[in-house]
Design a protein around this motif. Structure first.
Motif, PDB file in Angstrom:
ATOM      1  N   LYS A   1       4.207  40.756 -46.985  1.00 59.08           N
ATOM      2  CA  LYS A   1       4.209  40.273 -45.435  1.00 59.08           C
ATOM      3  C   LYS A   1       4.584  41.255 -44.357  1.00 59.08           C
ATOM      4  CE  LYS A   1       6.484  35.991 -46.449  1.00 59.08           C
ATOM      5  NZ  LYS A   1       7.758  34.777 -47.012  1.00 59.08           N
ATOM      6  N   ARG A   2       4.776  42.656 -45.569  1.00 59.55           N
ATOM      7  CA  ARG A   2       5.492  43.879 -44.060  1.00 59.55           C
ATOM      8  C   ARG A   2       3.703  44.513 -43.884  1.00 59.55           C
ATOM      9  NH1 ARG A   2       4.876  48.313 -43.584  1.00 59.55           N
ATOM     10  NH2 ARG A   2       6.531  49.900 -42.202  1.00 59.55           N
ATOM     11  N   ARG A   3       2.940  44.017 -45.515  1.00 57.12           N
ATOM     12  CA  ARG A   3       1.986  44.866 -44.824  1.00 57.12           C
ATOM     13  C   ARG A   3       0.259  44.221 -44.121  1.00 57.12           C
ATOM     14  NH1 ARG A   3       1.188  46.263 -51.076  1.00 57.12           N
ATOM     15  NH2 ARG A   3       2.548  48.040 -51.195  1.00 57.12           N
ATOM     16  N   GLN A   4       0.916  42.419 -44.399  1.00 58.60           N
ATOM     17  CA  GLN A   4       0.134  41.741 -42.631  1.00 58.60           C
ATOM     18  C   GLN A   4       0.637  41.821 -41.510  1.00 58.60           C
ATOM     19  OE1 GLN A   4       0.003  37.706 -44.783  1.00 58.60           O
ATOM     20  NE2 GLN A   4      -1.477  38.478 -46.027  1.00 58.60           N
ATOM     21  N   LYS A   5       2.404  41.840 -41.605  1.00 55.69           N
ATOM     22  CA  LYS A   5       2.816  42.383 -40.288  1.00 55.69           C
ATOM     23  C   LYS A   5       2.184  43.181 -39.939  1.00 55.69           C
ATOM     24  CE  LYS A   5       7.012  42.944 -37.739  1.00 55.69           C
ATOM     25  NZ  LYS A   5       8.632  42.896 -37.792  1.00 55.69           N
ATOM     26  N   VAL A   6       1.956  44.218 -40.337  1.00 58.06           N
ATOM     27  CA  VAL A   6       1.402  46.093 -39.902  1.00 58.06           C
ATOM     28  C   VAL A   6      -0.463  45.298 -39.053  1.00 58.06           C
ATOM     29  CG1 VAL A   6       0.325  47.892 -40.501  1.00 58.06           C
ATOM     30  CG2 VAL A   6       2.476  47.228 -40.927  1.00 58.06           C
ATOM     31  N   ILE A   7      -0.818  44.763 -40.467  1.00 61.94           N
ATOM     32  CA  ILE A   7      -2.135  44.265 -39.476  1.00 61.94           C
ATOM     33  C   ILE A   7      -2.346  43.365 -38.681  1.00 61.94           C
ATOM     34  CG2 ILE A   7      -4.372  43.120 -40.640  1.00 61.94           C
ATOM     35  CD1 ILE A   7      -3.342  43.938 -43.850  1.00 61.94           C
ATOM     36  N   GLU A   8      -1.612  42.813 -38.689  1.00 59.97           N
ATOM     37  CA  GLU A   8      -1.397  41.725 -36.709  1.00 59.97           C
ATOM     38  C   GLU A   8      -1.293  42.149 -36.083  1.00 59.97           C
ATOM     39  OE1 GLU A   8      -2.486  38.746 -36.825  1.00 59.97           O
ATOM     40  OE2 GLU A   8      -2.073  37.833 -38.944  1.00 59.97           O
ATOM     41  N   GLN A   9      -0.529  43.332 -36.328  1.00 60.95           N
ATOM     42  CA  GLN A   9      -0.149  43.770 -35.215  1.00 60.95           C
ATOM     43  C   GLN A   9      -1.147  45.002 -34.697  1.00 60.95           C
ATOM     44  OE1 GLN A   9       3.272  46.478 -36.452  1.00 60.95           O
ATOM     45  NE2 GLN A   9       5.061  45.233 -35.059  1.00 60.95           N
ATOM     46  N   ASN A  10      -2.159  45.485 -35.859  1.00 66.56           N
ATOM     47  CA  ASN A  10      -3.372  45.830 -35.600  1.00 66.56           C
ATOM     48  C   ASN A  10      -4.606  45.414 -34.672  1.00 66.56           C
ATOM     49  OD1 ASN A  10      -2.389  48.512 -36.313  1.00 66.56           O
ATOM     50  ND2 ASN A  10      -2.690  48.413 -38.665  1.00 66.56           N
ATOM     51  N   LEU A  11      -4.266  44.015 -35.846  1.00 65.89           N
ATOM     52  CA  LEU A  11      -5.179  43.095 -35.147  1.00 65.89           C
ATOM     53  C   LEU A  11      -5.550  42.342 -33.493  1.00 65.89           C
ATOM     54  CD1 LEU A  11      -5.827  41.045 -37.855  1.00 65.89           C
ATOM     55  CD2 LEU A  11      -8.221  42.139 -37.465  1.00 65.89           C
ATOM     56  N   ALA A  12      -4.044  42.924 -32.952  1.00 64.60           N
ATOM     57  CA  ALA A  12      -3.284  42.360 -31.317  1.00 64.60           C
ATOM     58  C   ALA A  12      -4.136  43.368 -30.751  1.00 64.60           C
ATOM     59  CB  ALA A  12      -2.292  42.370 -31.857  1.00 64.60           C
ATOM     60  N   GLN A  13      -5.011  44.925 -31.365  1.00 63.88           N
ATOM     61  CA  GLN A  13      -5.142  45.903 -30.850  1.00 63.88           C
ATOM     62  C   GLN A  13      -7.253  46.186 -30.298  1.00 63.88           C
ATOM     63  OE1 GLN A  13      -2.784  49.885 -30.946  1.00 63.88           O
ATOM     64  NE2 GLN A  13      -1.101  48.467 -31.935  1.00 63.88           N
ATOM     65  N   ILE A  14      -7.452  44.876 -30.922  1.00 63.98           N
ATOM     66  CA  ILE A  14      -8.546  45.379 -31.366  1.00 63.98           C
ATOM     67  C   ILE A  14      -9.822  44.030 -31.052  1.00 63.98           C
ATOM     68  CG2 ILE A  14     -10.413  44.407 -33.451  1.00 63.98           C
ATOM     69  CD1 ILE A  14      -9.359  44.917 -35.255  1.00 63.98           C
TER      70      ILE A  14
END
Length: 425
Positions: free
Chosen positions: A412-425
């Motif tokens: 879940k922690r890594r997916q949270k990081v990925i979601e934050q990165n996807l918000a910048q894509i």
């Protein structure tokens, strides 16, 4: 007032692009007419395949590009396109990408046959012109494609496969009659990189793609990003070491490989690393993120489809690099799994520079140790039939890569990081 000035500047630049587009189309038509005329006068000038290309291109330009569909590209941005115009955005992207290099290749052969050009000067001119020749296609046709799957397929199988080799395909009639360094650059596809970037910049606002991110994400774990980087380094060592230990003297073996390094091999590796990652990680993942925006499994779906598309994209090798389908199919399986990992790495680290560097070094090792690239950046042919062991190894690596990708995106922690990165894509 500032907004009005910006709109006026945009309208003026769009008008310039439209004029450039029409001039380029008329120029194509003129080239085909000239080549057709000289082809009739001299039967030895063009091969049968080239004559067929002249005829088919002439029909396309005359009856479709210039007459039937061309002027629908000149609509304003405010106008709502109808069904035929929406279809035309796909059609024009395909035809412009395919006919422009073909026409210039025919003109190059004609001028070279009658000794009317200097090879090096001509290729410098064509290489420079190719940086601009696709701008009308990008702005007037490609940027107006609305369907994200259509955008991905056009970019993967049409745009990239044409623009990356524009200069090399045009230079074919010249053979080796121009500067060797320029020849290596063109054959390696390096001249296609700025064209790809220019086209992407032209369509980014229309496709709602943000700027690429090259540094590590501020949201990720330094420890886990370090482990990912070490994983990539380990894969490179795993690829290189078996070739080095084959020799009795490892230092001597390594020295002999280093002596084989040339601009053609380096250029090809750099082109692969930069262009393919720009296309398949930055552009494709940005569009996949839009497609699966509301899907709760979108991280998994992005990794899955990016890997599958990257693998299927290598089917294009059937037309150039391989004479047999089985080596290509084996390659498709292997690179699909490999792309799962790279997509997961990009989503977590958000660093395009990391994947570009890894991809370039990976292919440099392959080209250098496995001898698949000549000094001029050309791909050597491979007709080696995979054995049962080769197929088993390919599927094993597919499974291993899939597991590694899942580990990267699982918690879940890594997916949270990925979601934050996807918000910048």
């Amino acid at each position: 007032m500032k907004c009005l000035n910006q709109n006026a500047e945009t309208a003026g630049s769009l008008k310039t692009i439209r004029i450039f587009h029409l001039a380029q189309t008329v120029g194509q038509l003129g080239i085909l007419v000239i080549c057709f005329y000289f082809g009739l006068r001299n039967a030895k000038l063009f091969a049968p395949k080239e004559c067929n290309a002249i005829l088919s291109s002439f029909i396309l330009v005359c009856f479709f590009i210039l007459v039937c569909l061309q002027f629908s590209l000149l609509q304003t941005e405010a106008e709502k396109p109808n069904g035929l115009q929406l279809f035309n955005h796909y059609f024009e992207t395909i035809t412009i990408c395919c006919t422009l290099p073909q026409c210039l290749a025919l003109l190059t052969k004609l001028l070279n046959y009658y000794h009317l050009i200097n090879g090096t000067f001509w290729m410098l001119l064509v290489t420079f012109y190719s940086f601009f020749m696709y701008i009308p296609m990008a702005k007037l046709a490609l940027s107006r494609v609305n369907n994200n799957w259509g955008r991905i397929l056009l970019f993967l199988f049409i745009v990239y496969s044409q623009i990356m080799w524009t200069a090399r395909n045009i230079a074919v009639p010249l053979d080796s009659h121009y500067n060797k360094v320029l020849r290596q650059i063109n054959n390696a596809g390096l001249s296609g990189i700025p064209i790809l970037i220019i086209i992407t910049v032209m369509i980014m606002s229309s496709w709602k793609i943000q700027r690429p991110h090259f540094t590590f994400s501020r949201n990720d774990s330094i420890l886990f990003s370090t482990l990912i980087t070490l994983l990539l380094v380990g894969r490179l060592l795993l690829l290189a070491i078996p070739q080095l230990v084959k020799g009795v003297n490892i230092a001597g073996t390594l020295n002999s490989y280093f002596n084989q390094i040339n601009l053609g091999i380096i250029g090809r590796a750099v082109r692969v690393g930069i262009a393919e990652e720009w296309l398949c990680r930055f552009v494709v993942i940005s569009l996949l993120a839009q497609i699966f925006y509301n899907n709760k499994y979108r991280i998994y779906l992005i990794v899955l489809f990016d890997g599958i598309l990257f693998g299927l994209w290598h089917l294009l090798n059937l037309r150039s690099d391989f004479k047999n389908t089985l080596p290509v199919l084996k390659q498709v399986i292997e690179v699909t799994g490999w792309a799962f990992v790279v997509a997961a790495v990009y989503l977590y680290t958000h660093s395009l520079l990391l994947t570009m560097t890894y991809h370039s070094l990976y292919d440099l090792i392959v080209f250098l140790f496995y001898g698949s690239i000549t000094k001029y950046g050309n791909t050597t042919k491979s007709v080696v039939q995979p054995t049962i062991v080769d197929w088993q190894g390919a599927f094993l690596w597919l499974a291993i890569y899939a597991v590694i990708a899942l580990v990267i995106i699982w918690t879940k922690r890594r997916q949270k990081v990925i979601e934050q990165n996807l918000a910048q894509i």
